[in-house]
Scaffold this active site. Structure first.
Site, PDB file in Angstrom:
ATOM      1  N   HIS A   1       1.498   4.375  -2.906  1.00  0.00           N
ATOM      2  CA  HIS A   1       1.524   5.834  -2.775  1.00  0.00           C
ATOM      3  C   HIS A   1       2.724   6.407  -3.528  1.00  0.00           C
ATOM      4  O   HIS A   1       2.613   7.463  -4.181  1.00  0.00           O
ATOM      5  CB  HIS A   1       1.606   6.233  -1.303  1.00  0.00           C
ATOM      6  CG  HIS A   1       0.283   6.267  -0.600  1.00  0.00           C
ATOM      7  ND1 HIS A   1      -0.784   6.994  -1.057  1.00  0.00           N
ATOM      8  CD2 HIS A   1      -0.137   5.657   0.540  1.00  0.00           C
ATOM      9  CE1 HIS A   1      -1.811   6.844  -0.242  1.00  0.00           C
ATOM     10  NE2 HIS A   1      -1.450   6.034   0.738  1.00  0.00           N
TER      11      HIS A   1
ATOM     12  N   GLU B   1      -6.237   7.322  -0.829  1.00  0.00           N
ATOM     13  CA  GLU B   1      -6.149   6.102  -0.026  1.00  0.00           C
ATOM     14  C   GLU B   1      -6.858   4.951  -0.736  1.00  0.00           C
ATOM     15  O   GLU B   1      -6.357   3.822  -0.751  1.00  0.00           O
ATOM     16  CB  GLU B   1      -6.762   6.341   1.363  1.00  0.00           C
ATOM     17  CG  GLU B   1      -5.931   7.237   2.269  1.00  0.00           C
ATOM     18  CD  GLU B   1      -4.542   6.683   2.535  1.00  0.00           C
ATOM     19  OE1 GLU B   1      -4.394   5.455   2.671  1.00  0.00           O
ATOM     20  OE2 GLU B   1      -3.599   7.482   2.593  1.00  0.00           O
TER      21      GLU B   1
ATOM     22  N   HIS C   1       0.843  -1.210   0.000  1.00  0.00           N
ATOM     23  CA  HIS C   1       0.000   0.000   0.000  1.00  0.00           C
ATOM     24  C   HIS C   1       0.876   1.257   0.000  1.00  0.00           C
ATOM     25  O   HIS C   1       0.618   2.210  -0.751  1.00  0.00           O
ATOM     26  CB  HIS C   1      -0.917  -0.010   1.219  1.00  0.00           C
ATOM     27  CG  HIS C   1      -1.673   1.272   1.426  1.00  0.00           C
ATOM     28  ND1 HIS C   1      -2.984   1.433   1.042  1.00  0.00           N
ATOM     29  CD2 HIS C   1      -1.301   2.461   1.980  1.00  0.00           C
ATOM     30  CE1 HIS C   1      -3.378   2.656   1.339  1.00  0.00           C
ATOM     31  NE2 HIS C   1      -2.375   3.295   1.922  1.00  0.00           N
ATOM     32  N   GLU C   2       1.908   1.265   0.830  1.00  0.00           N
ATOM     33  CA  GLU C   2       2.788   2.443   0.885  1.00  0.00           C
ATOM     34  C   GLU C   2       3.595   2.594  -0.397  1.00  0.00           C
ATOM     35  O   GLU C   2       3.822   3.713  -0.864  1.00  0.00           O
ATOM     36  CB  GLU C   2       3.706   2.352   2.102  1.00  0.00           C
ATOM     37  CG  GLU C   2       2.977   2.316   3.436  1.00  0.00           C
ATOM     38  CD  GLU C   2       1.993   3.467   3.612  1.00  0.00           C
ATOM     39  OE1 GLU C   2       2.233   4.555   3.042  1.00  0.00           O
ATOM     40  OE2 GLU C   2       0.972   3.271   4.285  1.00  0.00           O
TER      41      GLU C   2
END
Length: 276
Positions: free
Chosen positions: A134, A200, A130-131
């Site tokens: 980003h 997100e 997930h990071e």
């Protein structure tokens, strides 16, 4: 869908900026406020990673310090087609994670000690992915642009309050200037938070693709949300939006409208639908 919503929100932020400038009636004050906000945010953009790591009390680790975590980040970033980011660990009991840095070549992925001690290996992969999403989506650049716009709107509104809106002092309206000083920054903040929530959702989607385990990320989000509500984290609200779940969730009393993160239940539902 995510990109279209962000585009519309950015258009709204730009329109709000133009509207506040028009109320002031002059171009010089508008340009000065924008220039000031841009300089401040560019400085934060270039030094963001070091500043955020300090605010979280995080330390940079090497492959020798945290071999399993480092290997996991390295393997997943190769799947994502990204350069190797700096890896860091924050000494917080609350399970959480964040990414920062000005671009993929100067990025940082940080996890908390509480996260590493709570989730399974598959769930940790989902969180790290997930990071990395980003970073892949260049969300740090978007955050800088929105922060610049929101800061410029706030500066313009206060300029109008203290120096009067409009070119003609006889036509100036103190009540209108006061309303603008309060409502315009609040509207800019709400749009900025809405953009953060959309990013997100996008990072969840791309992170699930990177890890190949959307359900593991969904399970991790449930654990992170529960941990954030029961384990406080002493961190500045300014860097709270960077975390994977709201680290200040346990404080309570914050409405959905003012949240920098979308509801975790909705994020989990979307990941479950993606897995299906």
């Amino acid at each position: 869908m995510y990109n279209a919503k962000v585009f519309l929100l950015m258009a709204g932020l730009t329109a709000l900026f133009g509207g506040v400038g028009a109320l002031l009636g002059g171009q010089s004050g508008m340009l000065m406020a924008l220039l000031f906000a841009a300089v401040m945010n560019v400085a934060m953009y270039w030094g963001s990673s070091a500043m955020v790591l300090r605010m979280y009390g995080a330390r940079v680790v090497t492959a020798a310090d945290a071999p399993e975590l480092y290997e996991m980040v390295d393997r997943l970033r190769q799947r994502a087609g990204l350069p190797m980011p700096v890896v860091a660990i924050a000494p917080h009991a609350q399970p959480n994670a964040f990414a920062t840095g000005r671009n993929p070549e100067h990025a940082v992925v940080c996890v908390t000690e509480g996260l590493m001690g709570l989730v399974s290996r598959e769930e940790l992969e989902g969180v790290v992915a997930h990071e990395l999403a980003h970073i892949k989506n260049r969300d740090m650049l978007l955050q800088t642009v929105t922060a610049t716009m929101a800061g410029a709107i706030s500066n313009l509104a206060h300029f109008g309050l203290f120096f009067g809106a409009g070119r003609d002092d006889e036509d100036s309206n103190p009540a209108a200037a006061l309303a603008m000083a309060i409502l315009a920054p609040m509207a800019a903040m709400l749009i900025q938070f809405a953009i953060s929530r959309q990013r997100e959702f996008k990072a969840d989607q791309v992170g699930a693709q990177i890890s190949g385990r959307p359900l593991a990320l969904a399970s991790a989000l449930a654990r992170l949300e529960s941990g954030a509500r029961h384990i406080p984290m002493d961190v500045a609200p300014a860097v709270a939006p960077l975390a994977q779940v709201n680290p200040l969730a346990g404080m309570g009393g914050v409405s959905k409208l003012f949240s920098t993160h979308p509801p975790t239940e909705e994020r989990i539902a979307r990941l479950q639908a993606l897995a299906a």
